[in-house]
Write a protein that holds these residues in place. Structure first.
Motif, PDB file in Angstrom:
ATOM      1  N   GLN A 223       0.735  -1.353   0.353  1.00  0.00           N
ATOM      2  CA  GLN A 223       0.445   0.232  -0.057  1.00  0.00           C
ATOM      3  C   GLN A 223       0.807   1.172   0.323  1.00  0.00           C
ATOM      4  OE1 GLN A 223      -2.771  -0.092   3.568  1.00  0.00           O
ATOM      5  NE2 GLN A 223      -3.605  -1.735   2.128  1.00  0.00           N
ATOM      6  N   ARG A 224       2.196   1.233   0.866  1.00  0.00           N
ATOM      7  CA  ARG A 224       2.801   2.493   1.005  1.00  0.00           C
ATOM      8  C   ARG A 224       3.966   2.448  -0.302  1.00  0.00           C
ATOM      9  NH1 ARG A 224       4.675   0.873   7.349  1.00  0.00           N
ATOM     10  NH2 ARG A 224       2.021   1.854   8.094  1.00  0.00           N
ATOM     11  N   LEU A 225       3.742   1.861  -0.815  1.00  0.00           N
ATOM     12  CA  LEU A 225       4.423   2.062  -2.319  1.00  0.00           C
ATOM     13  C   LEU A 225       3.992   2.328  -3.131  1.00  0.00           C
ATOM     14  CD1 LEU A 225       6.515  -1.891  -2.846  1.00  0.00           C
ATOM     15  CD2 LEU A 225       7.398   0.074  -2.357  1.00  0.00           C
ATOM     16  N   GLN A 226       2.423   2.081  -3.244  1.00  0.00           N
ATOM     17  CA  GLN A 226       1.574   2.639  -4.191  1.00  0.00           C
ATOM     18  C   GLN A 226       1.059   4.113  -3.971  1.00  0.00           C
ATOM     19  OE1 GLN A 226      -1.684   0.251  -5.285  1.00  0.00           O
ATOM     20  NE2 GLN A 226      -0.640  -1.772  -4.208  1.00  0.00           N
ATOM     21  N   LEU A 227       2.048   5.066  -2.878  1.00  0.00           N
ATOM     22  CA  LEU A 227       1.626   6.023  -2.408  1.00  0.00           C
ATOM     23  C   LEU A 227       1.949   7.377  -3.230  1.00  0.00           C
ATOM     24  CD1 LEU A 227       1.766   6.733   1.656  1.00  0.00           C
ATOM     25  CD2 LEU A 227      -0.273   6.787  -0.068  1.00  0.00           C
ATOM     26  N   VAL A 232       8.810   6.789  -8.756  1.00  0.00           N
ATOM     27  CA  VAL A 232       8.241   5.772  -8.576  1.00  0.00           C
ATOM     28  C   VAL A 232       9.828   5.309  -9.385  1.00  0.00           C
ATOM     29  CG1 VAL A 232       7.648   4.250 -11.261  1.00  0.00           C
ATOM     30  CG2 VAL A 232       6.434   6.748 -10.686  1.00  0.00           C
ATOM     31  N   GLN A 233      10.928   5.715  -9.811  1.00  0.00           N
ATOM     32  CA  GLN A 233      12.334   4.869  -9.499  1.00  0.00           C
ATOM     33  C   GLN A 233      12.711   4.277  -7.897  1.00  0.00           C
ATOM     34  OE1 GLN A 233      15.021   7.806 -10.495  1.00  0.00           O
ATOM     35  NE2 GLN A 233      17.060   6.554 -10.782  1.00  0.00           N
ATOM     36  N   SER A 234      12.301   5.243  -6.996  1.00  0.00           N
ATOM     37  CA  SER A 234      12.284   4.295  -5.595  1.00  0.00           C
ATOM     38  C   SER A 234      11.382   3.436  -5.198  1.00  0.00           C
ATOM     39  CB  SER A 234      12.179   5.465  -4.688  1.00  0.00           C
ATOM     40  OG  SER A 234      13.225   6.430  -5.060  1.00  0.00           O
ATOM     41  N   ALA A 235      10.176   3.740  -5.881  1.00  0.00           N
ATOM     42  CA  ALA A 235       9.011   2.490  -5.646  1.00  0.00           C
ATOM     43  C   ALA A 235       9.506   1.137  -5.747  1.00  0.00           C
ATOM     44  CB  ALA A 235       7.725   2.967  -6.248  1.00  0.00           C
ATOM     45  N   LEU A 236      10.247   1.119  -7.615  1.00  0.00           N
ATOM     46  CA  LEU A 236      10.426  -0.140  -8.516  1.00  0.00           C
ATOM     47  C   LEU A 236      11.617  -0.497  -8.164  1.00  0.00           C
ATOM     48  CD1 LEU A 236       8.582  -1.151 -11.014  1.00  0.00           C
ATOM     49  CD2 LEU A 236       7.660   1.126 -10.563  1.00  0.00           C
ATOM     50  N   LEU A 237      12.558   0.424  -7.207  1.00  0.00           N
ATOM     51  CA  LEU A 237      13.783  -0.714  -6.692  1.00  0.00           C
ATOM     52  C   LEU A 237      12.798  -1.211  -5.350  1.00  0.00           C
ATOM     53  CD1 LEU A 237      16.001   2.257  -7.015  1.00  0.00           C
ATOM     54  CD2 LEU A 237      16.296  -0.512  -8.251  1.00  0.00           C
ATOM     55  N   VAL A 238      12.180  -0.704  -4.218  1.00  0.00           N
ATOM     56  CA  VAL A 238      12.017  -1.241  -3.120  1.00  0.00           C
ATOM     57  C   VAL A 238      11.254  -2.937  -3.734  1.00  0.00           C
ATOM     58  CG1 VAL A 238      10.739  -1.240  -1.043  1.00  0.00           C
ATOM     59  CG2 VAL A 238      12.339   1.018  -2.317  1.00  0.00           C
ATOM     60  N   LEU A 239      10.262  -2.423  -4.179  1.00  0.00           N
ATOM     61  CA  LEU A 239       9.561  -3.317  -5.282  1.00  0.00           C
ATOM     62  C   LEU A 239       9.855  -4.433  -5.464  1.00  0.00           C
ATOM     63  CD1 LEU A 239       6.600  -4.573  -5.346  1.00  0.00           C
ATOM     64  CD2 LEU A 239       6.469  -3.764  -7.401  1.00  0.00           C
ATOM     65  N   ASP A 267       1.538 -12.623  -5.738  1.00  0.00           N
ATOM     66  CA  ASP A 267       2.101 -11.721  -7.689  1.00  0.00           C
ATOM     67  C   ASP A 267       0.865 -10.714  -7.477  1.00  0.00           C
ATOM     68  OD1 ASP A 267       3.685 -13.857  -7.443  1.00  0.00           O
ATOM     69  OD2 ASP A 267       3.139 -15.029  -8.784  1.00  0.00           O
ATOM     70  N   ALA A 268      -0.466 -11.603  -7.416  1.00  0.00           N
ATOM     71  CA  ALA A 268      -1.312 -10.485  -7.839  1.00  0.00           C
ATOM     72  C   ALA A 268      -0.852  -8.860  -7.033  1.00  0.00           C
ATOM     73  CB  ALA A 268      -2.438 -10.521  -7.666  1.00  0.00           C
ATOM     74  N   GLN A 269      -0.277  -9.076  -5.677  1.00  0.00           N
ATOM     75  CA  GLN A 269       0.053  -7.802  -5.054  1.00  0.00           C
ATOM     76  C   GLN A 269       1.176  -7.245  -6.132  1.00  0.00           C
ATOM     77  OE1 GLN A 269       0.252  -9.974  -1.072  1.00  0.00           O
ATOM     78  NE2 GLN A 269      -1.774  -8.120  -1.079  1.00  0.00           N
ATOM     79  N   VAL A 270       2.867  -8.112  -6.046  1.00  0.00           N
ATOM     80  CA  VAL A 270       3.533  -7.203  -6.344  1.00  0.00           C
ATOM     81  C   VAL A 270       3.136  -6.718  -7.865  1.00  0.00           C
ATOM     82  CG1 VAL A 270       4.856  -8.235  -7.543  1.00  0.00           C
ATOM     83  CG2 VAL A 270       5.359  -8.901  -5.160  1.00  0.00           C
ATOM     84  N   ALA A 274       2.697  -3.226  -8.653  1.00  0.00           N
ATOM     85  CA  ALA A 274       4.156  -2.039 -10.498  1.00  0.00           C
ATOM     86  C   ALA A 274       3.155  -1.299 -11.665  1.00  0.00           C
ATOM     87  CB  ALA A 274       4.816  -3.613 -11.266  1.00  0.00           C
ATOM     88  N   HIS A 275       2.062  -2.358 -12.087  1.00  0.00           N
ATOM     89  CA  HIS A 275       0.697  -1.675 -12.278  1.00  0.00           C
ATOM     90  C   HIS A 275       0.139   0.305 -11.937  1.00  0.00           C
ATOM     91  CE1 HIS A 275      -0.610  -5.845 -14.452  1.00  0.00           C
ATOM     92  NE2 HIS A 275       0.725  -5.359 -15.114  1.00  0.00           N
ATOM     93  N   SER A 276      -0.401   0.177 -10.489  1.00  0.00           N
ATOM     94  CA  SER A 276       0.019   1.054  -9.747  1.00  0.00           C
ATOM     95  C   SER A 276       0.793   2.356 -10.176  1.00  0.00           C
ATOM     96  CB  SER A 276      -0.539   1.625  -8.757  1.00  0.00           C
ATOM     97  OG  SER A 276      -0.859   2.371  -8.031  1.00  0.00           O
ATOM     98  N   LYS A 277       1.975   2.260 -10.067  1.00  0.00           N
ATOM     99  CA  LYS A 277       2.543   3.136  -9.590  1.00  0.00           C
ATOM    100  C   LYS A 277       3.360   3.798 -11.443  1.00  0.00           C
ATOM    101  CE  LYS A 277       4.579   4.923  -6.802  1.00  0.00           C
ATOM    102  NZ  LYS A 277       4.074   6.129  -6.499  1.00  0.00           N
TER     103      LYS A 277
END
Length: 631
Positions: A223-227, A232-239, A267-270, A274-277
């Motif tokens: 949830q926090r990754l999608q804030l 986006v760059q940081s979120a994809l690295l953390v993901l 898998d659906a969460q991951v 990614a789709h959201s970001k």
């Protein structure tokens, strides 16, 4: 202590032992009250100093510094008030695990000598398995011996597991002993060091659903990754580096048929994060190549968001191979002792092998011909590489999937004009994945959200903007003058702006100048004298190389070229070999400056890149030439 894959050995050993119909063992999972804080420091240090093998290593000196005298524990907001820390090993201290294991080892050895049980201890988690009456005897011994070293069992937090009530119920004396101490009895499944051991597949599935299904930490992370506040760059690295690995331990410890549902949910969460970001629509997500590249490894042009469902069989078999030396499993490594087909473990190994071979037939050469000889195979032919069996199997499966995708793209070359083949070839070129791993630690290394999303869509083979109706676009680029190019430029190439030569200060100029400036900045940081866009080197002053680098005994002429391998005029050549566009641009740069370099004695260093990230290898190899070593 010092046992590789220790937690996974414990889980696999107990799972097999507790479901073995021949022995019908019970498991007692014991909790020690305030274990780390209750240790006597003097005894812990004495036991440490009795280990000569550790004398030459930092533990002796570090332990003496940290624990030889009481230390002050400052109280926050109390104007310097403090407490004295006099007992226990500190949780979070690098030495606490070693000290606690040494502190408890003699007591566990004494219990093992007096009771016919198997002891599996992971720090302060003590697991006693064996015949039920012997397990109770071990419990009584621990309750008598632990107080002598300052420790107490917390039986209310302890648990007992027994999966054979249907055929051999527990004796009344054992039930009474458990009830007297308020120890909970589990007949279906039990959580053991973060994994689930259970009576059968259904019980393990229920345990996995109860433990992983209630993992609030994973839910909060995604949830926090999608804030919007997180780039986006940081979120994809953390993901990729923190989100995807959250499932690894469970996949290694749990049979694939039992964790399939939880893996699919994960898998659906991951993918959802990614789709959201990246702001991918449902239509984007349904594109086969885009869906595959999100999951594919970085080296194959993907984003490394590996599927837990696909990883599960390789992770489980790799973990079993790494645990082959565990006492409960080592007997099956003997030449004349086969894993019985009647065991649950046999069925899980068979299902995992079948799933792997079905996805990647090449994996068959790394696996035994039958589940019954799996541990013999792990102890002989792959003994040296057994800890990395998961990696080998996963790489083989990923390679097979990548090769199959390339073959499908070749088959579709005529129908799609080579788009898919050019894309897969370009994004899997050497170093084409590097931009996905860059930490945004400075302004020069940071991509804006729009830049990252555009780069991601290009790498995934999607149009720059979702939802644009190509039929509504003009027949051609208004700036292009050649009619044929103008007719095809927009409808046939949605990324035309990356290669349009008519845009004043467009993408071609911008990306070229940014690369040249970054090379200039890095050279200056290395202490190299740089002339930027040097003029007056030839008679008519028409040639202006991007950079002249003054090195000891050499002057390097560097010129930047960035090609777009996915355009209508380049995609067919780009699909024939990796970095084909970059190689072509390098050859043109060499020819352009050959006369100038010969006239002045310059060493040529064309810097050829592709818009998809690939870097032609001659750039890096030439930078490592001997004459550059002094710099």
């Amino acid at each position: 202590m010092g046992v590789a894959s220790g937690a996974k050995r414990l889980v696999h050993s107990l799972q097999h032992a507790l479901t073995d119909m021949g022995t019908r063992r019970a498991l007692l999972k014991l909790d020690v009250s305030n274990a780390f804080n209750a240790c006597d420091r003097a005894r812990a240090l004495r036991l440490l100093y009795e280990q000569p093998s550790l004398s030459a290593l930092p533990p002796w000196r570090m332990a003496d510094f940290a624990y030889a005298v009481p230390s002050q524990l400052l109280l926050q907001g109390c104007e310097g008030a403090h407490l004295l820390s006099c007992t226990g090993v500190r949780q979070g201290d690098a030495l606490s695990a070693v000290l606690f294991c040494l502190y408890l080892r003699d007591t566990l050895a004494a219990v093992s000598a007096q009771a016919d049980v198997q002891l599996h201890a992971f720090l302060d988690d003590i697991h006693v398995s064996g015949e039920p009456t012997q397990v109770v005897q071990a419990l009584l011994l621990l309750q008598r011996l632990l107080p002598a070293i300052g420790l107490q069992l917390n039986t209310r937090k302890s648990h007992c597991a027994y999966f054979h009530d249907e055929h051999a119920p527990l004796p009344r004396a054992v039930l009474d002993a458990l009830a007297e101490r308020d120890i909970a009895l589990h007949r279906d499944w039990l959580d053991v060091v973060g994994a689930v051991v259970g009576r059968d597949d259904d019980a393990i599935r229920a345990g996995v659903a109860a433990t992983l299904g209630s993992d609030e930490g994973s839910v909060a992370l995604f949830q926090r990754l999608q804030l919007d506040e997180l780039g986006v760059q940081s979120a994809l690295l953390v993901l990729r580096q923190c989100g995807v690995p959250r499932m690894n331990y469970a996949l290694r410890c749990t049979p694939p048929p039992c964790i399939a549902a939880a893996a699919a949910d994960f898998d659906a969460q991951v993918v959802g994060a990614a789709h959201s970001k990246l702001r991918l629509s449902s239509a984007d997500a349904e594109q086969p190549v885009a869906a595959q590249l999100l999951r594919a490894p970085l080296r194959h042009g993907g984003f490394g968001l590996s599927s837990a469902c696909q990883t599960s069989p390789a992770a489980y078999l790799g973990s079993l191979a790494a645990a082959a030396a565990a006492p409960e499993l080592a007997r099956y490594a003997q030449p004349n002792c086969l894993l019985p087909a009647s065991t649950q473990l046999y069925g899980w190994i068979r299902a995992s092998i079948a799933q792997l071979v079905d996805a990647a037939p090449e994996c068959e050469q790394l696996l035994p011909p039958s589940p019954s000889v799996f541990f013999q195979h792990a102890s002989s032919t792959i003994r040296r590489t057994s800890p990395s069996l998961q990696r080998e199997l996963s790489q083989q499966a990923a390679n097979s999937l990548h090769l199959a995708s390339l073959q499908r793209a070749r088959d579709d070359k005529r129908s799609d004009d080579g788009r898919a083949l050019a894309l897969l070839t370009a994004v899997s070129a050497p170093r084409a994945w590097t931009w996905k791993t860059v930490l945004p630690a400075s302004v020069e290394l940071e991509l804006t959200d729009t830049q990252y999303r555009l780069a991601a869509r290009l790498s995934l083979g999607l149009r720059p903007v979702d939802g644009v109706d190509l039929a509504a676009l003009p027949d051609g680029c208004p700036l292009c003058t050649q009619s044929r190019v103008a007719y095809r430029s927009l409808k046939d190439d949605a990324w035309h702006f990356l290669s349009c030569k008519m845009l004043t200060r467009g993408e071609i100029s911008t990306r070229h100048d940014q690369v040249a400036q970054q090379v200039r900045r890095c050279a200056q940081q290395l202490g190299i004298r740089v002339r930027y866009e040097a003029r007056g080197l030839d008679a008519d002053a028409s040639l202006r190389p991007d950079l002249l680098l003054a090195l000891p005994g050499r002057t390097v002429l560097a010129d930047v070229a960035v090609g777009h391998p996915l355009g209508p005029g380049t995609r067919r050549r780009a699909g024939t070999r990796k970095l084909g566009t970059a190689r072509e641009r390098e050859a043109k740069k060499i020819a352009k400056y050959r006369h100038l370099a010969a006239q002045h004695g310059f060493v040529q260093l064309p810097i050829a890149l592709e818009t998809t990230g690939g870097v032609w290898g001659h750039v890096l190899s030439r930078w490592s030439m001997p004459w550059l070593t002094p710099v």
